[in-house]
Design an enzyme around this catalytic site. Structure first.
Site, PDB file in Angstrom:
ATOM      1  N   CYS A  54      -5.382   5.021   4.429  1.00 30.76           N
ATOM      2  CA  CYS A  54      -4.490   3.929   4.868  1.00 30.76           C
ATOM      3  C   CYS A  54      -4.020   4.085   6.314  1.00 30.76           C
ATOM      4  CB  CYS A  54      -3.288   3.827   3.933  1.00 30.76           C
ATOM      5  SG  CYS A  54      -2.440   5.385   3.641  1.00 30.76           S
TER       6      CYS A  54
ATOM      7  N   HIS B  92       3.099   1.597   7.165  1.00 31.96           N
ATOM      8  CA  HIS B  92       2.975   2.778   8.013  1.00 31.96           C
ATOM      9  C   HIS B  92       3.043   2.354   9.482  1.00 31.96           C
ATOM     10  CE1 HIS B  92       2.087   4.941   4.515  1.00 31.96           C
ATOM     11  NE2 HIS B  92       0.799   5.180   4.647  1.00 31.96           N
TER      12      HIS B  92
END
Lengths: 297, 297
Positions: free
Chosen positions: B90, B203
């Site tokens: 990710c 993120h």
């Protein structure tokens, strides 16, 4: 003014700041922002007090020393020029506690720093704001945004101090200019990104350093271990590394995640965490005062 | 097994995974961790399904393509070797959405990345843990630490995935290896520090890049603007920059704080924020499936 503040169980009355306030004061600790410092530090200095100023007002002034006692104590003696000594930016101080030992082994060529800064760096209201926003979110209520430009609870704000035309913030440039001044080396290249994180206390800085010669991890660790004010917390296999909850309330800065950077020939990375209210501010100011008392006053 | 899960208002019954489960399945999306993938992906593939695997099990396998559709769609066709396609890590995906356009302008020489990773990257229990710990702290109760190695509420943990002997985490090395594979360039040097932050979702990566030739900020912005899946949010004077609360729930990654790095000749820095559950995982898998459907199946 006239208000009473509790300090160590005593009630202290707040008085108006006047030129006469500095009569018979040896050392005056200033920590009320640049505007107040610019107005009153020269008055205090003229009245015989040595000012230790925690604001950014005088840090880059050539006639005023910028001091971290473990790093450049010798600079203190220059206070005589103006009777003022500047206390560095909190993030700079925490970062430099890790950079100076590296610089002692081999001259630093370039630093890439990313900061993770606690809300307490923005004052008491900022701490309240984080607490209130978290509480509101947990209870599915609306949040209030007052101190920071955006929600800080469960968020990240890559914006500390104001922006310059270059796209950098003043905070980021403080890391650059203050590092050069404190290490006395204008060849060091520094680029930084400073980020506000939803942590109450203690700043962390992720630091990547390129040095002139190779530094091994064990060399670095040994030097860090012997450096006053620094504590190596670096045992990854036991999940030991510096964290804000560990460095908060401590005088020492914690350094860990020390590793060689394989992306260049002479590179090393580390992660440092320090209580920005202590080493990043109050403690450092007191240490400067102690230097003055021991050697110069 | 036998349990019902609600999905878009429908009750779906959970069945035991058997080799026969893959009969007449064209595309199988795997997202149950490496152990399950290693056991069942080859079975699915043998039974004629094309597996899109979200685990790290096959990412570095030479015979298996690792694909971000906006970046290396052409790699998808290699699925035929094993009938498996890997979905990247990710954080790597979010970072690469910003790095690929830079690489298109001028070959990347070196990347220094610092990640700020949300708890949802560690699963649903991790989200609960952050919520519960915050609530406990706000109410002055004791916290429970179960999912993460330490308290995550109001804290930072510079530790994601397990540690290698080099002092790096596996997560940090994924950024290195996966970037090289996806960009098809083994000369790129990458060093990373990955940090868990008390954010629920999305993120962020702070990225410093050295390129072969100089890239101006306006050049970079133009290229970012034209890159599918990327949205430039970069107006610092109006306090506009990417933040987790803004990128959460969005398909696009947000990129900002784009600036020249004056510490080297050809350097540029940026800050990118992406929903790691979408572009960093599910969305990217679906996009790979769409590529298969449109061109290859």
């Amino acid at each position: 003014m006239g208000k009473c503040l509790e300090y160590r169980g005593q009630q202290l009355k707040v008085s108006e700041l006047l030129p006469a306030s500095f009569n018979n004061i040896d050392i005056a600790l200033f920590s009320a922002g640049s505007v107040r410092s610019l107005e009153f530090a020269p008055i205090a200095a003229e009245n015989g007090a040595v000012v230790i100023d925690n604001s950014s007002a005088y840090r880059m002034d050539n006639d005023i020393p910028l001091v971290i006692p473990e790093i450049n104590p010798q600079a203190v003696k220059d206070y005589e020029k103006r009777n003022i000594i500047a206390n560095p930016n909190c993030t700079t101080t925490v970062m430099l506690m890790g950079l100076k030992p590296v610089h002692d082994i081999s001259k630093i060529k370039r630093v890439i720093a990313t900061s993770f800064q606690a809300v307490s760096g923005a004052g008491a209201q900022a701490i309240e704001e984080l607490r209130n926003q978290t509480e509101a979110i947990i209870n599915s209520k609306e949040i209030k945004v007052e101190v920071f430009p955006h929600q800080i609870a469960y968020n990240l704000i890559p914006h500390i101090d104001s922006f310059l035309d270059s796209g950098y913030t003043k905070e980021e440039m403080k890391l650059h200019y203050e590092t050069r001044k404190i290490l006395g080396d204008n060849e060091i290249q520094i680029t930084a990104t400073t980020v506000r994180v939803p942590v109450f206390r203690s700043h962390c800085v992720c630091v990547n350093v390129e040095t002139e010669n190779k530094i091994t991890v064990s060399q670095a660790k040994e030097t860090f271990n012997n450096f006053a004010g620094l504590e190596v917390v670096d045992n990854p296999q036991k999940s030991l590394y510096p964290m804000p909850v560990e460095s908060s309330g401590k005088d020492n800065c914690l350094i860990g995640r020390i590793r060689e950077d394989y992306s260049i020939n002479n590179g090393i990375s580390f992660w440092i965490s320090g209580d920005q209210l202590r080493k990043g501010a109050a403690l450092n100011a007191i240490q400067i005062a102690e230097l003055l008392i021991k050697k110069y006053v």
